[in-house]
Design a protein around this motif. Structure first.
Motif, short mmCIF file in Angstrom:
data_model
loop_
_atom_site.label_atom_id
_atom_site.label_comp_id
_atom_site.label_asym_id
_atom_site.label_seq_id
_atom_site.Cartn_x
_atom_site.Cartn_y
_atom_site.Cartn_z
N GLY A 124 54.50 73.49 30.95
CA GLY A 124 55.63 73.17 31.80
C GLY A 124 55.52 71.80 32.42
O GLY A 124 54.63 71.01 32.10
N SER A 125 56.44 71.55 33.34
CA SER A 125 56.48 70.27 34.04
C SER A 125 57.04 70.48 35.44
O SER A 125 57.76 71.43 35.70
CB SER A 125 57.35 69.26 33.28
N VAL A 126 56.65 69.56 36.32
CA VAL A 126 57.20 69.53 37.67
C VAL A 126 57.79 68.14 37.88
O VAL A 126 57.10 67.14 37.67
CB VAL A 126 56.12 69.82 38.74
N THR A 127 59.05 68.10 38.25
CA THR A 127 59.75 66.83 38.45
C THR A 127 60.17 66.72 39.91
O THR A 127 60.72 67.67 40.47
CB THR A 127 61.01 66.76 37.56
N VAL A 128 59.89 65.58 40.49
CA VAL A 128 60.33 65.29 41.85
C VAL A 128 61.29 64.12 41.77
O VAL A 128 60.98 63.08 41.19
CB VAL A 128 59.14 64.95 42.77
N VAL A 129 62.48 64.31 42.33
CA VAL A 129 63.52 63.30 42.27
C VAL A 129 63.94 62.95 43.69
O VAL A 129 64.15 63.85 44.51
CB VAL A 129 64.75 63.83 41.49
N ASP A 143 68.57 62.02 49.33
CA ASP A 143 68.48 63.36 48.76
C ASP A 143 67.18 63.44 47.98
O ASP A 143 66.76 62.46 47.35
CB ASP A 143 69.69 63.58 47.84
N ALA A 144 66.54 64.59 47.99
CA ALA A 144 65.32 64.77 47.21
C ALA A 144 65.25 66.22 46.73
O ALA A 144 65.69 67.14 47.43
CB ALA A 144 64.10 64.43 48.04
N GLN A 145 64.72 66.40 45.53
CA GLN A 145 64.59 67.74 44.94
C GLN A 145 63.28 67.86 44.18
O GLN A 145 62.74 66.86 43.71
CB GLN A 145 65.72 68.03 43.96
N ILE A 146 62.82 69.10 44.06
CA ILE A 146 61.69 69.42 43.19
C ILE A 146 62.19 70.42 42.16
O ILE A 146 62.97 71.32 42.48
CB ILE A 146 60.49 69.98 43.99
N GLU A 147 61.77 70.22 40.90
CA GLU A 147 62.13 71.12 39.81
C GLU A 147 60.86 71.54 39.09
O GLU A 147 60.02 70.70 38.75
CB GLU A 147 63.05 70.44 38.80
N VAL A 148 60.73 72.83 38.85
CA VAL A 148 59.61 73.36 38.07
C VAL A 148 60.21 73.99 36.83
O VAL A 148 61.06 74.88 36.93
CB VAL A 148 58.79 74.40 38.87
N ARG A 149 59.77 73.53 35.67
CA ARG A 149 60.18 74.10 34.38
C ARG A 149 58.90 74.59 33.71
O ARG A 149 57.93 73.84 33.61
CB ARG A 149 60.85 73.05 33.50
N ALA A 150 58.91 75.84 33.28
CA ALA A 150 57.69 76.40 32.70
C ALA A 150 58.02 77.47 31.68
O ALA A 150 59.09 78.08 31.71
CB ALA A 150 56.82 76.98 33.81
N SER A 151 57.06 77.69 30.80
CA SER A 151 57.16 78.82 29.88
C SER A 151 55.76 79.35 29.64
O SER A 151 54.77 78.62 29.78
CB SER A 151 57.83 78.41 28.56
#
Length: 193
Positions: A124-129, A143-151
Motif C-alpha cells: 500500500g501507500s500513504v499520501t499526505v496532501v 487544506d490538508a488530507q491523509i490517504e491510506v491505500r492498502a491491500s
C-alpha cells in the motif's frame, strides 16, 4: 485471473465472506453502505463505503473491497484479497510532518493487529496532501488530507478485517481509541436502515 461469467455460480466461500462483512463489529461513529463492486479485477467482488460521522460532520471516508478468485491468484498468494482506501482531513501543520506517512501505515497495522486480523502479502501507500490557495482563491484558506491505500490477503475471518478498516477510519478522523473494556457491537443494519 478471469472475469466472472454471468452464468458462473457464486461460490459458497465468497457468500459466507460477504455475510461476515455485514456482521462486522463497528464503532457507533461509523456508517457503512454497500456500493457497486469493480467487475474486472476478480471473478467475484463485494464493496462497501464507510464514513465516520460525529454529529453532522463527516470526519473520514473510505472503501473496503473484497475480491475473490476461486482459482487463486499468484500475486495475492490466496483466493481472497482485501483492498482498502481511507481518507481524512488533517491539520495543515500536521501535513508537514515527515513521519506522518509512516504513522498512517502503522495505524493500519495496529488496527489489524488489535482485531486479530491475520494476513499476508500486504502492500500500500500513504499520501499526505496539503493545499494552499492564492490569488482570488485565498479566501479558501489551506487544506490538508491523509490517504491510506492498502491491500492484503486475509488469512482469518473477513469480519475482523472490515472492523480493522473502520478502526483505521476512526484513527484518521482523530477519534480516541475505545477503552479495552468497550467492545463494539455487531451492526444489525447498515446505513441507517
Amino acid at each position: 485471473m478471469g472475469v466472472r461469467n454471468e452464468v458462473d455460480p457464486v461460490p459458497a466461500q465468497f457468500t459466507a465472506a460477504v455475510e461476515q462483512i455485514g456482521l462486522a463489529a463497528l464503532r457507533p461513529e461509523v456508517t457503512v453502505d454497500q456500493m457497486p463492486a469493480p467487475r474486472r479485477i476478480a471473478p467475484h467482488a463485494h464493496a462497501v463505503t464507510g464514513d465516520v460521522l460525529v454529529g453532522d460532520d463527516e470526519l473520514a471516508t473510505g472503501r473496503f473491497i473484497l475480491l475473490h478468485d476461486p482459482a487463486g491468484n499468484d500475486t495475492w498468494g490466496g483466493t481472497f484479497r482485501c483492498v482498502t482506501f481511507a481518507r481524512a482531513d488533517i491539520e495543515f501543520d500536521m501535513a508537514a510532518d515527515p513521519v506522518l506517512p509512516g504513522v498512517g501505515w502503522s495505524w493500519l497495522s495496529d488496527a489489524l493487529a488489535s482485531r486479530g486480523a491475520e494476513l499476508t502479502a500486504a502492500s500500500g501507500s500513504v499520501t499526505v496532501v496539503h493545499t494552499e490557495a492564492f490569488g482570488d482563491m485565498v479566501d479558501n484558506g489551506t487544506d490538508a488530507q491523509i490517504e491510506v491505500r492498502a491491500s492484503w490477503t486475509p488469512t482469518t475471518g473477513v469480519a475482523d478485517h472490515v472492523g480493522a478498516w473502520t478502526d483505521l477510519l476512526c484513527m484518521l478522523a482523530g477519534l480516541p481509541p475505545l477503552s479495552p473494556d468497550v467492545v463494539p457491537l455487531p451492526r444489525r443494519t447498515w446505513g441507517g436502515r
